[in-house]
Design a protein around this motif. Structure first.
Motif, PDB file in Angstrom:
ATOM      1  N   SER A 170      95.005  60.843  25.098  1.00  0.00           N
ATOM      2  CA  SER A 170      95.776  60.286  26.375  1.00  0.00           C
ATOM      3  C   SER A 170      95.767  61.082  27.241  1.00  0.00           C
ATOM      4  CB  SER A 170      97.119  60.145  25.811  1.00  0.00           C
ATOM      5  OG  SER A 170      97.273  59.335  24.583  1.00  0.00           O
ATOM      6  N   GLU A 171      95.924  60.555  28.440  1.00  0.00           N
ATOM      7  CA  GLU A 171      95.807  61.447  29.848  1.00  0.00           C
ATOM      8  C   GLU A 171      96.958  60.963  31.029  1.00  0.00           C
ATOM      9  OE1 GLU A 171      90.787  61.904  29.908  1.00  0.00           O
ATOM     10  OE2 GLU A 171      91.649  60.277  31.030  1.00  0.00           O
ATOM     11  N   VAL A 172      97.152  61.612  31.660  1.00  0.00           N
ATOM     12  CA  VAL A 172      97.969  61.465  32.926  1.00  0.00           C
ATOM     13  C   VAL A 172      97.430  61.710  34.138  1.00  0.00           C
ATOM     14  CG1 VAL A 172     100.133  61.969  33.944  1.00  0.00           C
ATOM     15  CG2 VAL A 172     100.128  61.965  31.697  1.00  0.00           C
ATOM     16  N   TRP A 173      97.205  60.640  34.895  1.00  0.00           N
ATOM     17  CA  TRP A 173      96.365  60.907  36.182  1.00  0.00           C
ATOM     18  C   TRP A 173      97.499  60.976  37.209  1.00  0.00           C
ATOM     19  CZ3 TRP A 173      90.860  60.466  37.085  1.00  0.00           C
ATOM     20  CH2 TRP A 173      90.220  60.303  35.866  1.00  0.00           C
ATOM     21  N   ILE A 174      97.246  62.153  38.403  1.00  0.00           N
ATOM     22  CA  ILE A 174      98.147  62.121  39.491  1.00  0.00           C
ATOM     23  C   ILE A 174      97.369  62.121  40.692  1.00  0.00           C
ATOM     24  CG2 ILE A 174      99.820  63.423  40.646  1.00  0.00           C
ATOM     25  CD1 ILE A 174     100.691  62.894  37.865  1.00  0.00           C
ATOM     26  N   VAL A 226      93.905  64.039  41.025  1.00  0.00           N
ATOM     27  CA  VAL A 226      92.763  63.715  41.692  1.00  0.00           C
ATOM     28  C   VAL A 226      93.256  64.035  43.001  1.00  0.00           C
ATOM     29  CG1 VAL A 226      91.711  61.688  42.544  1.00  0.00           C
ATOM     30  CG2 VAL A 226      92.401  61.714  40.051  1.00  0.00           C
ATOM     31  N   ASP A 227      92.142  64.614  43.886  1.00  0.00           N
ATOM     32  CA  ASP A 227      92.512  65.209  45.216  1.00  0.00           C
ATOM     33  C   ASP A 227      91.936  63.951  46.104  1.00  0.00           C
ATOM     34  OD1 ASP A 227      92.492  66.155  47.597  1.00  0.00           O
ATOM     35  OD2 ASP A 227      91.474  67.816  47.198  1.00  0.00           O
ATOM     36  N   MET A 228      92.895  63.277  46.613  1.00  0.00           N
ATOM     37  CA  MET A 228      92.543  62.001  47.378  1.00  0.00           C
ATOM     38  C   MET A 228      91.925  62.195  48.843  1.00  0.00           C
ATOM     39  SD  MET A 228      93.312  59.567  45.398  1.00  0.00           S
ATOM     40  CE  MET A 228      93.179  57.990  46.473  1.00  0.00           C
ATOM     41  N   GLN A 266      97.756  66.648  47.852  1.00  0.00           N
ATOM     42  CA  GLN A 266      98.237  68.143  47.697  1.00  0.00           C
ATOM     43  C   GLN A 266      98.007  68.659  46.213  1.00  0.00           C
ATOM     44  OE1 GLN A 266      99.665  69.638  50.359  1.00  0.00           O
ATOM     45  NE2 GLN A 266      99.707  67.765  51.580  1.00  0.00           N
ATOM     46  N   PRO A 267      96.831  68.395  45.852  1.00  0.00           N
ATOM     47  CA  PRO A 267      96.713  69.025  44.436  1.00  0.00           C
ATOM     48  C   PRO A 267      97.079  70.262  44.050  1.00  0.00           C
ATOM     49  CG  PRO A 267      94.528  68.786  45.595  1.00  0.00           C
ATOM     50  CD  PRO A 267      95.546  68.442  46.507  1.00  0.00           C
ATOM     51  N   ALA A 268      97.084  71.210  44.737  1.00  0.00           N
ATOM     52  CA  ALA A 268      97.298  72.818  44.890  1.00  0.00           C
ATOM     53  C   ALA A 268      98.943  72.937  44.730  1.00  0.00           C
ATOM     54  CB  ALA A 268      96.771  73.541  45.892  1.00  0.00           C
ATOM     55  N   HIS A 269      99.786  71.931  45.074  1.00  0.00           N
ATOM     56  CA  HIS A 269     101.147  72.349  45.170  1.00  0.00           C
ATOM     57  C   HIS A 269     101.574  72.961  43.726  1.00  0.00           C
ATOM     58  CE1 HIS A 269     105.249  71.750  45.757  1.00  0.00           C
ATOM     59  NE2 HIS A 269     105.051  71.381  46.985  1.00  0.00           N
ATOM     60  N   PRO A 270     102.641  73.728  43.764  1.00  0.00           N
ATOM     61  CA  PRO A 270     103.122  74.396  42.530  1.00  0.00           C
ATOM     62  C   PRO A 270     103.896  73.494  41.770  1.00  0.00           C
ATOM     63  CG  PRO A 270     103.616  75.754  44.552  1.00  0.00           C
ATOM     64  CD  PRO A 270     103.150  74.548  44.976  1.00  0.00           C
ATOM     65  N   LEU A 271     104.318  72.298  42.052  1.00  0.00           N
ATOM     66  CA  LEU A 271     105.082  71.340  41.403  1.00  0.00           C
ATOM     67  C   LEU A 271     103.925  70.585  40.453  1.00  0.00           C
ATOM     68  CD1 LEU A 271     107.656  68.817  42.260  1.00  0.00           C
ATOM     69  CD2 LEU A 271     105.521  68.010  40.979  1.00  0.00           C
ATOM     70  N   TYR A 272     102.796  70.215  40.863  1.00  0.00           N
ATOM     71  CA  TYR A 272     101.688  69.594  40.167  1.00  0.00           C
ATOM     72  C   TYR A 272     101.061  70.542  38.942  1.00  0.00           C
ATOM     73  CZ  TYR A 272     102.129  65.691  43.543  1.00  0.00           C
ATOM     74  OH  TYR A 272     102.704  64.621  44.331  1.00  0.00           O
ATOM     75  N   ALA A 273     100.825  72.001  39.924  1.00  0.00           N
ATOM     76  CA  ALA A 273     100.529  73.115  38.585  1.00  0.00           C
ATOM     77  C   ALA A 273     101.310  73.054  37.585  1.00  0.00           C
ATOM     78  CB  ALA A 273     100.529  74.178  39.451  1.00  0.00           C
ATOM     79  N   ILE A 280      88.045  56.365  42.355  1.00  0.00           N
ATOM     80  CA  ILE A 280      86.746  56.043  41.457  1.00  0.00           C
ATOM     81  C   ILE A 280      86.875  56.363  40.227  1.00  0.00           C
ATOM     82  CG2 ILE A 280      84.241  55.919  41.016  1.00  0.00           C
ATOM     83  CD1 ILE A 280      83.888  55.826  44.294  1.00  0.00           C
ATOM     84  N   PRO A 281      87.347  57.734  39.741  1.00  0.00           N
ATOM     85  CA  PRO A 281      87.311  58.427  38.406  1.00  0.00           C
ATOM     86  C   PRO A 281      88.608  57.538  37.962  1.00  0.00           C
ATOM     87  CG  PRO A 281      87.182  59.984  39.827  1.00  0.00           C
ATOM     88  CD  PRO A 281      87.183  58.897  40.763  1.00  0.00           C
ATOM     89  N   LEU A 282      89.515  57.337  38.238  1.00  0.00           N
ATOM     90  CA  LEU A 282      90.724  56.770  37.705  1.00  0.00           C
ATOM     91  C   LEU A 282      90.606  55.297  37.459  1.00  0.00           C
ATOM     92  CD1 LEU A 282      93.654  56.402  36.697  1.00  0.00           C
ATOM     93  CD2 LEU A 282      94.382  55.949  39.313  1.00  0.00           C
ATOM     94  N   LEU A 283      89.555  54.418  38.427  1.00  0.00           N
ATOM     95  CA  LEU A 283      89.422  53.070  38.158  1.00  0.00           C
ATOM     96  C   LEU A 283      88.445  53.058  36.698  1.00  0.00           C
ATOM     97  CD1 LEU A 283      89.874  50.075  38.812  1.00  0.00           C
ATOM     98  CD2 LEU A 283      87.941  50.638  40.113  1.00  0.00           C
ATOM     99  N   ASP A 284      87.482  54.036  36.809  1.00  0.00           N
ATOM    100  CA  ASP A 284      86.647  54.076  35.637  1.00  0.00           C
ATOM    101  C   ASP A 284      87.244  54.192  34.163  1.00  0.00           C
ATOM    102  OD1 ASP A 284      84.595  53.420  37.208  1.00  0.00           O
ATOM    103  OD2 ASP A 284      83.841  55.724  37.298  1.00  0.00           O
TER     104      ASP A 284
END
Length: 723
Positions: free
Chosen positions: A572-576, A353-355, A580-587, A366-370
């Motif tokens: 199941s899902e994992v939300w981050i 999720v790009d904050m 920094q959504p484009a960071h190589p670590l998250y990729a 909002i998407p995570l809360l839903d």
């Protein structure tokens, strides 16, 4: 006849005595025998050591040598392999052999007299007789598990088991232990976990499997959370061979196991295996060394191995020393395939999720809360991870910019709303929250940042408009509101609190679990289908080069708590939540691609000559002033450059050593003690060890310099995990 014995004792560092002293005895005693000896005006525990009296320090005048006070009868001598392990640990980590050896023994063993020990052994319960093993047969292994077990059986190791979360690594451990114990009626196994709170559930699984086969006393635990009598009882059971399986934290690597045939290090990447005080040893590395001494197989397991272990498990023709084993699939994943685009088979889907696109002060997007509400309404559980306890890290005054600094540390006191206190998590200093700013009197002081207490409170408010399914009662005619629980070091302070809270989660009494890294590791939560990391970005820009590795590992471990029940894994899902959504670590995390992440990190470290491509040590100094701490380190460095080049044969060693200037530590003052550190680096581990051993005498001499007045203590940390 009088015998001279070399006795290992824990001599004070300032006494200028070596750890092995000469005593006399009426009887010859085997090396490893535990004895009580006089030391100064007190009596202490000693170990008969395998060196000649001429090599021991102390008085050799036969008229002045003191006699031992007694022998701990009924306790067999410690093995030569155990003595070698202690000696290696002391030499490698630059500590006294006596300090390491005596600290590795149970505290109560160091305190009991021979007479008290006799009474203690007299009431020792007998081992339970083995019973018929029919109640809990071992489950069938998956094809991946069977392949791995066969590889372990066929090779000598050491082994690195790289298995996804939920792939069944624990069952592999159980099966390997069962094989070893079945092959030799005296064989013993050591199974280590990184944290105390993981020990009870592991002990339950091992007792369920092995108590019927080998008796109730065959499985024991060893960790610092036990009482001294409990630790002594477990240690004696292991030392005597009654205990066939020892489960424990890092201290268990020194347990006396005379018939050790298998060592398992679960979650081998965890920094908790590195001691932070005394002899700053790595239990994982010592486990590998101990396996070689005892002829035992060593199995390191992790879903996110340490980069050091990953590098050691490269192909043998490239210099690798470990055998890498791989279990990529979750148990039950084949029966429940994931049909979503971009998902990895059997593992939760990772959503970033790009904050930057959310409201500036939003805690939950909002998407995570839903998504959380949707899970709760379906009767599933969610886990929210934030590695910061308390309500807020800082209290702040907007008028004069006052912040809740600790008067004794260079850190802020954390605001705990539950008991209305400001608490320093470093020195423990606690005060009531002031009614107004202590500096300007402004009554409007506000919290800055968020901790688990605030997340728990905020979530309860955000979820108040929905109801738990099937929860209608007289008290809640429309249904109960969701139950939000928090597990961290504050909520589990009381004895038994952690167990009861985990039981509530397993029973389904909790809808949303909020917590720190305590809940991210090792727990087998079967009903959790959504895991959310609220604010993980801080580690991306840390000055510590290991921070990305720790973050990736922690997020992978947290993600592994979701979808462990095969029937729920596909949804199941994992939300981050990240800026920094484009960071190589998250990729890499999105694809669960640890090999790609490790390859990139190792390339960066090789280019920068960082571990595992170099060896490091930190010298830390604590003093009344920062000037004295840094002066000691800088003078010791200058002394090395001045004196050591004149020593014969040292030019080649010094050419491989880099001594960096002294700097304050990240938190430079704790409990009114100033702290500084100096990094020592070398491309050769052997050269670094040789330098540190020779440097010890200069460090001791430097302490007496006038500029070092106020120095309290100094210590060497070999292979440090935090710089």
């Amino acid at each position: 006849m009088t015998h001279w014995l070399s006795i290992l004792v824990n001599t004070p560092a300032h006494a200028q005595l070596g750890p092995v002293l000469t005593y006399q005895s009426e009887h010859a005693l085997a090396p490893g025998t535990l004895v009580r000896v006089p030391l100064g005006k007190r009596e202490t525990l000693g170990v008969v050591w395998n060196v000649a009296p001429s090599d021991a320090t102390g008085e050799l005048d036969s008229g002045k040598i003191r006699a031992i006070a007694g022998t701990l009868q009924g306790v067999a001598p410690l093995s030569s392999a155990w003595q070698q392990l202690v000696t290696f640990a002391a030499n490698y980590y630059q500590r006294s052999v006596g300090e390491v050896a005596l600290a590795a023994l149970p505290p109560q063993l160091r305190e009991l007299s021979p007479e008290q020990m006799q009474r203690r052994l007299a009431r020792k319960p007998q081992a339970a007789k083995a019973q018929e093993a029919s109640a809990h047969p071992a489950p069938a292994l998956s094809p991946e598990q069977a392949t791995v077990v066969a590889q372990i059986e066929a090779a000598a190791g050491p082994f690195l088991l790289f298995g996804s979360t939920g792939s069944g690594k624990t069952e592999v451990y159980l099966h390997c232990v069962q094989q070893v114990l079945a092959q030799d009626p005296q064989a013993q196994a050591l199974v280590m976990v990184p944290e105390i709170n993981l020990t009870p559930q592991l002990e339950e699984r091992f007792k369920t499997r092995f108590a019927a086969l080998y008796g109730e006393d065959a499985v024991v635990s060893l960790h610092s959370g036990m009482t001294n009598p409990q630790r002594l009882k477990s240690w004696l059971a292991a030392h005597s061979g009654v205990a066939r399986i020892v489960l424990g934290t890092r201290m268990a690597v020194f347990a006396s196991l005379p018939k050790l045939r298998l060592i398992v290090v679960d979650e081998e990447h965890d920094p908790s295996y590195k001691s932070g005080e005394g002899a700053r040893y790595s239990a994982r590395d010592l486990a590998v060394y101990r396996g070689r001494l005892d002829g035992a197989k060593v199995l390191l397991g992790s879903a996110t191995p340490s980069l050091e272990s990953w590098h050691q498990s490269r192909p043998a023709d490239q210099g690798g020393r470990y055998v890498r084993l791989h279990m990529p699939s979750r148990i039950g994943a084949v029966a429940n395939p994931v049909n979503r685009p971009g998902a990895v088979l059997g593992l939760p889907l990772v959503r970033r999720v790009d904050m930057n696109h959310q409201h500036r002060k939003a805690v939950f997007s909002i998407p995570l809360l839903d998504a959380i509400k949707e899970r709760v309404l379906r009767g599933e559980q969610c886990m929210v991870f934030l590695n910061r306890r308390g309500y807020a890290p800082v209290l702040h005054c907007g008028e004069c910019d006052w912040k809740s600094e600790c008067p004794h540390c260079s850190a802020f006191r954390v605001f705990h709303k539950i008991d209305r206190t400001l608490r320093c998590h470093h020195c423990g200093f606690t005060e009531r929250v002031p009614r107004a700013c202590p500096k300007c009197g402004n009554p409007d002081i506000t919290p800055l940042g968020r901790g688990t207490e605030q997340i728990e409170e905020h979530l309860a408010e955000l979820l108040a408009d929905i109801r738990r399914p099937h929860s209608v009662s007289a008290e809640f005619p429309e249904g109960e509101p969701p139950r939000v629980a928090r597990i961290d070091a504050d909520s589990t302070r009381l004895k038994g609190a952690l167990e009861s809270q985990l039981a509530a989660v397993h029973a389904g009494d909790v809808d949303v679990l909020v917590g720190t890294q305590m809940i991210a590791k090792g727990h087998d939560f079967r009903r959790i289908t959504l895991v959310a990391a609220v604010n993980p970005d801080g580690a991306l820009f840390s000055s510590d080069f290991r921070a990305p590795e720790r973050l990736f590992s922690l997020l992978m471990q947290a993600a592994g708590r979701a979808g462990r029940e095969a029937s729920l894994g596909a949804t199941s899902e994992v939300w981050i939540q990240t800026f920094q959504p484009a960071h190589p670590l998250y990729a890499a995390l999105k694809q669960y691609d640890y090999p790609a992440f490790a390859e990139q990190q190792l390339l960066e470290r090789e280019q920068a000559a960082m571990p595992p491509f170099s060896a490091q040590a930190l010298v830390r100094a604590e003093a009344r002033t920062q000037e004295a701490a840094q002066a000691f380190l800088n003078l010791a460095s200058a002394s090395a450059h001045t004196h050591m080049p004149q020593w014969e044969g040292w030019a080649e060693v010094l050419a491989q050593i880099t001594l960096y200037p002294a700097v304050p530590m990240t938190i430079q003052r704790i409990a009114n003690v100033e702290r500084a550190q100096m990094l020592v680096e070398s491309p050769s581990r052997q050269a670094l060890q040789q330098f540190l051993s020779g440097w010890q005498s200069l460090l001791h001499a430097t302490r007496a310099e006038p500029d070092c007045k106020g120095l309290i203590r100094w210590a060497i940390d070999v292979d440090p995990l935090a710089i």
